[in-house]
Design a protein around this motif. Sequence first.
Motif, PDB file in Angstrom:
ATOM      1  N   VAL A 296       1.050  -1.226   0.011  1.00 32.00           N
ATOM      2  CA  VAL A 296      -0.314   0.267  -0.092  1.00 32.00           C
ATOM      3  C   VAL A 296       1.043   0.840  -0.163  1.00 32.00           C
ATOM      4  N   HIS A 297       0.514   2.728  -0.896  1.00 33.34           N
ATOM      5  CA  HIS A 297       1.937   3.234  -1.397  1.00 33.34           C
ATOM      6  C   HIS A 297       1.343   4.687  -0.715  1.00 33.34           C
ATOM      7  N   GLU A 298      -0.038   4.791  -1.049  1.00 36.68           N
ATOM      8  CA  GLU A 298      -1.343   5.769   0.126  1.00 36.68           C
ATOM      9  C   GLU A 298      -1.540   6.227   1.034  1.00 36.68           C
ATOM     10  N   ALA A 299      -1.519   7.762   1.840  1.00 33.87           N
ATOM     11  CA  ALA A 299      -1.113   7.457   3.436  1.00 33.87           C
ATOM     12  C   ALA A 299      -3.035   6.976   3.883  1.00 33.87           C
ATOM     13  N   ALA A 300      -3.854   7.282   3.796  1.00 35.70           N
ATOM     14  CA  ALA A 300      -5.010   6.919   4.229  1.00 35.70           C
ATOM     15  C   ALA A 300      -4.981   4.939   4.688  1.00 35.70           C
ATOM     16  N   PRO A 301      -5.151   4.943   4.114  1.00 36.70           N
ATOM     17  CA  PRO A 301      -5.646   3.067   5.440  1.00 36.70           C
ATOM     18  C   PRO A 301      -3.763   3.134   6.359  1.00 36.70           C
ATOM     19  N   TYR A 302      -2.789   3.859   5.826  1.00 40.33           N
ATOM     20  CA  TYR A 302      -2.207   3.614   7.597  1.00 40.33           C
ATOM     21  C   TYR A 302      -2.990   4.298   8.279  1.00 40.33           C
ATOM     22  N   ALA A 303      -3.487   5.528   7.922  1.00 39.46           N
ATOM     23  CA  ALA A 303      -4.011   6.492   8.745  1.00 39.46           C
ATOM     24  C   ALA A 303      -4.623   6.022   9.657  1.00 39.46           C
ATOM     25  N   GLU A 304      -5.826   5.304   9.073  1.00 42.28           N
ATOM     26  CA  GLU A 304      -6.971   4.698   9.530  1.00 42.28           C
ATOM     27  C   GLU A 304      -6.330   3.931  10.265  1.00 42.28           C
ATOM     28  N   LEU A 305      -5.589   2.544   9.985  1.00 44.56           N
ATOM     29  CA  LEU A 305      -5.189   1.390  11.243  1.00 44.56           C
ATOM     30  C   LEU A 305      -4.446   2.800  12.830  1.00 44.56           C
ATOM     31  N   ALA A 306      -3.628   3.957  11.902  1.00 50.79           N
ATOM     32  CA  ALA A 306      -2.759   5.039  12.991  1.00 50.79           C
ATOM     33  C   ALA A 306      -3.927   5.386  14.357  1.00 50.79           C
ATOM     34  N   LEU A 307      -5.220   5.711  13.815  1.00 51.43           N
ATOM     35  CA  LEU A 307      -5.597   6.198  14.481  1.00 51.43           C
ATOM     36  C   LEU A 307      -6.558   5.218  15.187  1.00 51.43           C
ATOM     37  N   LEU A 308      -6.571   4.065  14.860  1.00 50.45           N
ATOM     38  CA  LEU A 308      -7.116   2.577  15.528  1.00 50.45           C
ATOM     39  C   LEU A 308      -6.060   2.682  16.838  1.00 50.45           C
TER      40      LEU A 308
END
Lengths: 436, 366
Positions: free
Chosen positions: B21-33
């Motif tokens: 995964v190279h976009e930021a949004a999926p990582y941001a979702e996990l970090a917010l979780l």
Amino acid sequence: MTQRPERHRQIHLAAHFPGVNSTTVWSDPRSGSHIDFSSFEHLARTAERGLFDFFFLAEGLRPREHKGRIHDLDVVGRPESLTVLSALAAVTERLGLAGTVSATFNEPFELARRFAALDHLSGGRAAWNVVTTSDAFTGENFRRGGYLDRADRYTRAAEFLATARELWDSWTPQGRPRPFAHHGEHFRIEGEFTSPRSPQGHPVVIQAGDSSEGREFAASAADVIFTRHGTLEAGRAFYADVKGRLAAYGRHADELKIMPGVTWVLGDTAAEAQEKAAEIRREQVSPQNAILALEQVWGVDLSSYDPDGPLPAIDPEPASELAQGRVKITDPFAVAAKWRALSEAKGLSIRQTVIETTARQSFIGTPASVAEQMAEFVGADAADGFILVPHLTPGGLDDFVGKVVPLLQERGAYRTEYRGATLRSHLGLREPVWKG
Amino acid sequence: MTPPTGRGPLHLAAAIDLPEVHEAAPYAELALLAERGALDFVTLGDSFARPGPDALAVAAGIAPRTGRVGLVPTVTTTHTEPFHVQAAVATLDWVSRGRAGWLVDVSATEAEARLFGRRPAAPREELWREAGDVADAATRLWDSWEDDAEIRDVATGRFIDRDKLHHVDFEGSTFSVRGPSIVPRPPQGHPVRVVDATAPPARETAARHADVALVRAASALQADAARAELRGLAARSGRDPDALRVFAALVVDLGGGECAAEPGHGGGPLPTAQGPAYRGGPVDLAELIAGWHRAGAVDGFHLTPLEPRRDLERLVNGTVALLQHRGLFRTFYPGSTLREHLGLARPANRYAQLAGKPGSLVGEPS
Ligand SMILES: Cc1cc2nc3c(=O)[nH]c(=O)nc-3n(C[C@H](O)[C@H](O)[C@H](O)COP(=O)(O)O)c2cc1C
């Protein structure tokens, strides 16, 4: 207001985050942090509100020194560009994000990877300003040292960029990695790249450097030139020279945008703008800064001279190491002679001479007259657009976006919306053809 | 003075890697979780040897979308310039307002060496010694600006007090750096350094330079032994061992939902190629965490979810919620920086100290 589309071609605008230089008037009470992320966010959001093509960060890899001591008069210190730009990608949507990174003190695999990451994270808004730092002073911070001759800087930069492009093209359009091998004069590397092709194919490439070698490198490989030629006459000569070099590389004149770095001052009346401009110049060139600017040309200690007195009668020291970490003045004798002639003709003191000769504001006037001057400048083939360098952080772009942008739009000289999502689309540049 | 076992507050961290995964949004979702679970930090792995994005860039990309959770990307030291590494990590600390960490790692393979073409692969012992040098040089560069170097003194026209910027003149065995850094001292003073101390060549470097050391242990007893060894090494290198947090690293597979742990291992981890792995339900995982921590075997856990989206959700809403309910884990962040989450002091500046100012070097080898 009547629409007056003087030309088909629209102005491109970019915002320079005012960093380490004497342009920034840090003594102004409105001047904020040049390090806190909120400052970067403010300027980037303002630029995006103004529908700018891109936001621009310069680079310096060692704090400047003067007479062997760290230069303490101007703003010093900056966060690392690519990391700031990756964070800005999260708080902007359309704005291009341009970072200056030296081709001398980096390696192609790593840098190509970092720019690919920025292009992915921003959805196709990355740009790389390829600079060619080679001084041993900066090199003392790196394994490589200051090993590169001035003449070799651009051969390394060109091979660096070509190698990066091989890496950016090394995945198939279906998204599978394929092995690459580059065996050249400066780099012998092989393996597999870690990133699929990014949204722009290749990040936009900017060049900043003025020698004939630099212009040739830009003509052969860059999408944008960041230049210092900010007067109409100098701009036209530079524009014609660089655009004339493109055909030799099979490129069209529109494939390279020429964008000088410019400053501006706005007032409600022309007289008020002139007055403000003069005041800003006095703040930029303090008495201490005036002596320092003089020492950078003369290459000797001039601390005993009175900034309000006449220029020194002595000759410059050509091979001086007095000022470290600045772009060197190539012909100090010529500069000194010019300054002396001006000072004598107009009866100017040291400080007044420096104020007259260094970095004057490019556009001064009412918002309407600044819009007019800019449109004329582009209409006269002196530039394709401008990289705006504010003198205040972080609010220095507010007045321009609030007052000048709407007037440029009314004239039909500037976009009223972003058409595409990528920086290439803002600049009207095609995506590079995949060379797998 | 030093308690023989870790009875401090429990710390939790999680990996949020999403291969390819190279976009930021999926990582941001996990970090917010993870942030909703008040975890100390999330990690992002990196290597030049496999497809995947630049971890530090991804961490910077999610910094403005999160508010409290620590962001710890892997940055390797073998082929990257130490000056660039320290500047990038310091900048991550600036853009995240004091939440940056750095998982120090090396690139040991010939394949990675060929991507750079500058030198051949070297033995791990050598690479880890060099990684120690890089970590050392980085902290010196982070100190090369004193916190109050920027003075903006209109009266004298000076923007900085040049006496508060310092050349570091670092001489390592493979590189030297003159300094000072170009980046002013970051908000945490020193961003948090994390080292996986499982492999023997990394252990000495972890003990000398890490704020958090990860160990892969299959039992509380093994974890306790590894922790004791690291604390001993830290003390011998002149550090206060209490300034070193030791986390057990576990791969977790919570795919079995609320089922009991796999029969046969009683909720304990199983040996796998990636190290000890826990497979079972979130409740039993909470038992394991509470048990090891109660026994004083570790200061915390670094959990790598096998299936990031699924397992991190179960981890936060199941395991963490339960630990919070039992009063074993915090329910909110009392501080704002990663150092504060970890209970680690902000290090004094070594150069300010040399200038005869008060303050001591917390957790720093001499
Ligand atoms: C407008 C402009 C901006 C520049 N910005 C930077 C910079 O941010 N960092 C840097 O290291 N060099 C910068 N440079 C220096 C150039 O990369 C180059 O080293 C220098 O101009 C000498 O090359 P030349 O002989 O081709 O002019 C800049 C040059 C120009 C003209």
